[in-house]
Design a protein around this motif. Structure first.
Motif, PDB file in Angstrom:
ATOM      1  N   PHE A  30     -48.011  19.388  52.301  1.00  0.00           N
ATOM      2  CA  PHE A  30     -46.983  18.491  51.770  1.00  0.00           C
ATOM      3  C   PHE A  30     -46.055  19.282  50.859  1.00  0.00           C
ATOM      4  CE2 PHE A  30     -44.847  14.918  50.007  1.00  0.00           C
ATOM      5  CZ  PHE A  30     -44.674  15.204  48.666  1.00  0.00           C
ATOM      6  N   ALA A  31     -44.758  18.970  50.920  1.00  0.00           N
ATOM      7  CA  ALA A  31     -43.780  19.575  50.017  1.00  0.00           C
ATOM      8  C   ALA A  31     -42.777  18.509  49.612  1.00  0.00           C
ATOM      9  CB  ALA A  31     -43.067  20.748  50.685  1.00  0.00           C
ATOM     10  N   SER A  32     -42.468  18.461  48.328  1.00  0.00           N
ATOM     11  CA  SER A  32     -41.527  17.454  47.842  1.00  0.00           C
ATOM     12  C   SER A  32     -40.085  17.807  48.185  1.00  0.00           C
ATOM     13  CB  SER A  32     -41.673  17.281  46.329  1.00  0.00           C
ATOM     14  OG  SER A  32     -41.425  18.516  45.664  1.00  0.00           O
ATOM     15  N   ASP A  33     -39.791  19.108  48.311  1.00  0.00           N
ATOM     16  CA  ASP A  33     -38.435  19.536  48.651  1.00  0.00           C
ATOM     17  C   ASP A  33     -38.505  20.865  49.390  1.00  0.00           C
ATOM     18  OD1 ASP A  33     -38.820  21.567  46.717  1.00  0.00           O
ATOM     19  OD2 ASP A  33     -37.906  20.358  45.145  1.00  0.00           O
ATOM     20  N   VAL A  34     -37.351  21.408  49.735  1.00  0.00           N
ATOM     21  CA  VAL A  34     -37.333  22.611  50.564  1.00  0.00           C
ATOM     22  C   VAL A  34     -37.832  23.837  49.799  1.00  0.00           C
ATOM     23  CG1 VAL A  34     -34.926  23.236  50.030  1.00  0.00           C
ATOM     24  CG2 VAL A  34     -35.942  23.907  52.229  1.00  0.00           C
ATOM     25  N   THR A  35     -37.577  23.900  48.497  1.00  0.00           N
ATOM     26  CA  THR A  35     -38.076  25.029  47.712  1.00  0.00           C
ATOM     27  C   THR A  35     -39.598  25.056  47.719  1.00  0.00           C
ATOM     28  OG1 THR A  35     -36.121  25.001  46.276  1.00  0.00           O
ATOM     29  CG2 THR A  35     -38.086  26.102  45.425  1.00  0.00           C
ATOM     30  N   GLU A  36     -40.198  23.883  47.540  1.00  0.00           N
ATOM     31  CA  GLU A  36     -41.655  23.797  47.576  1.00  0.00           C
ATOM     32  C   GLU A  36     -42.181  24.065  48.982  1.00  0.00           C
ATOM     33  OE1 GLU A  36     -45.291  20.688  46.503  1.00  0.00           O
ATOM     34  OE2 GLU A  36     -43.228  20.201  45.928  1.00  0.00           O
ATOM     35  N   ALA A  37     -41.442  23.633  50.005  1.00  0.00           N
ATOM     36  CA  ALA A  37     -41.871  23.878  51.385  1.00  0.00           C
ATOM     37  C   ALA A  37     -41.960  25.375  51.671  1.00  0.00           C
ATOM     38  CB  ALA A  37     -40.904  23.210  52.357  1.00  0.00           C
ATOM     39  N   LEU A  38     -40.958  26.125  51.244  1.00  0.00           N
ATOM     40  CA  LEU A  38     -40.975  27.578  51.443  1.00  0.00           C
ATOM     41  C   LEU A  38     -42.176  28.210  50.743  1.00  0.00           C
ATOM     42  CD1 LEU A  38     -37.164  28.141  50.880  1.00  0.00           C
ATOM     43  CD2 LEU A  38     -38.365  28.656  53.013  1.00  0.00           C
ATOM     44  N   LYS A  39     -42.471  27.735  49.543  1.00  0.00           N
ATOM     45  CA  LYS A  39     -43.582  28.279  48.767  1.00  0.00           C
ATOM     46  C   LYS A  39     -44.928  27.904  49.372  1.00  0.00           C
ATOM     47  CE  LYS A  39     -45.533  28.253  44.084  1.00  0.00           C
ATOM     48  NZ  LYS A  39     -45.406  27.689  42.710  1.00  0.00           N
ATOM     49  N   VAL A  40     -45.075  26.633  49.752  1.00  0.00           N
ATOM     50  CA  VAL A  40     -46.350  26.148  50.290  1.00  0.00           C
ATOM     51  C   VAL A  40     -46.706  26.859  51.589  1.00  0.00           C
ATOM     52  CG1 VAL A  40     -47.407  24.139  51.402  1.00  0.00           C
ATOM     53  CG2 VAL A  40     -46.339  23.888  49.175  1.00  0.00           C
TER      54      VAL A  40
END
Length: 250
Positions: free
Chosen positions: A198-208
């Motif tokens: 799960f990612a709240s936004d695209v920045t978190e998606a890249l990190k996750v």
């Protein structure tokens, strides 16, 4: 000019419908050395979130929402062509999204930024039936299936899709990433439908995705950090009546 000042000015142009002023503001920041990827993550994406929030809360009307979303989309398209790109990594991702222009914009930015980091990305949009999705995934065998901006009405279809993916056995290495839409509003939903990430936004998606490159199938015991964490419940006092937890998908 700081990011906060730039964002404030951008929103003013956005909600005034000033297309050229919004475009020139962003391009001037890019000329001063701010990377296109940072502008997408720190200006265009938060502006998209702000438009969606204000519209959901009935603080702006449909005309303003449409106008702001189209300006955002125009500038996102411009920044796409200005992104610095890393060499291809060989990793593959499929991005699908919910119905709506804002949902498609969020999915497009997600696809663009992952592509810039070296991923090969197939952006298939919305409304794809599960059987066609399964067939496409079977041919492509991507490492990540990203489902962005789902609406509440589509949750049963997504749940069924993920169940099929897990049951078929052909996608042992593929992770399902959910982000935005109802997943950002209904806490615990990603665990309920057994998404991997799960990612709240695209920045978190890249990190996750970077932090969890390999799927660890644990459908009944979510691994800490891989899915959205639920808030801990406070213990009830002995003299307090027992309460039942409920969750509502909005």
């Amino acid at each position: 000019m700081s990011i906060a000042e730039l964002f404030k000015q951008y929103l003013e142009h956005l909600f005034s419908g000033k297309r050229s002023e919004a475009r020139e503001l962003v391009l001037a920041a890019q000329d001063r050395g701010m990377p296109a990827s940072q502008l997408l993550r720190c200006i265009i994406w938060p502006a998209m979130d702000q438009v969606e929030k204000l519209y959901r809360n009935h603080q702006i009307n449909r005309i303003m929402e449409h106008m702001a979303t189209r300006i955002n989309r125009m500038i996102a398209d411009i920044l796409h062509n200005l992104l610095a790109r890393k060499p291809k990594s060989g990793k593959r991702m499929v991005v699908a999204c919910g119905e709506g222009e804002m949902e498609e914009l969020g999915a497009q930015i997600t696809a663009d930024l992952f592509e810039a980091t070296g991923w090969s990305v197939w952006f298939i949009g919305s409304g794809v039936p599960n059987d066609e999705m399964i067939q496409f995934l079977g041919k492509l065998r991507p490492e990540i299936l990203c489902l962005y901006g789902a609406q509440p009405s589509s949750v049963p279809q997504i749940r069924c899709l993920i169940e099929q993916i897990h049951e078929m056995g052909h996608f042992q290495d593929m992770q399902v990433l959910v982000s935005g839409g109802v997943f950002a509003r209904a806490q615990g939903l990603c665990e309920e439908i057994k998404a991997d990430l799960f990612a709240s936004d695209v920045t978190e998606a890249l990190k996750v995705v970077e932090e969890h490159p390999v799927r660890v199938p644990q459908p009944d015991m979510p691994q800490p950090g891989r899915r959205r964490k639920s808030k801990a419940l406070r213990p009830l006092r002995k003299d307090s009546p027992t309460r039942t937890r409920t969750s509502a998908v909005q």
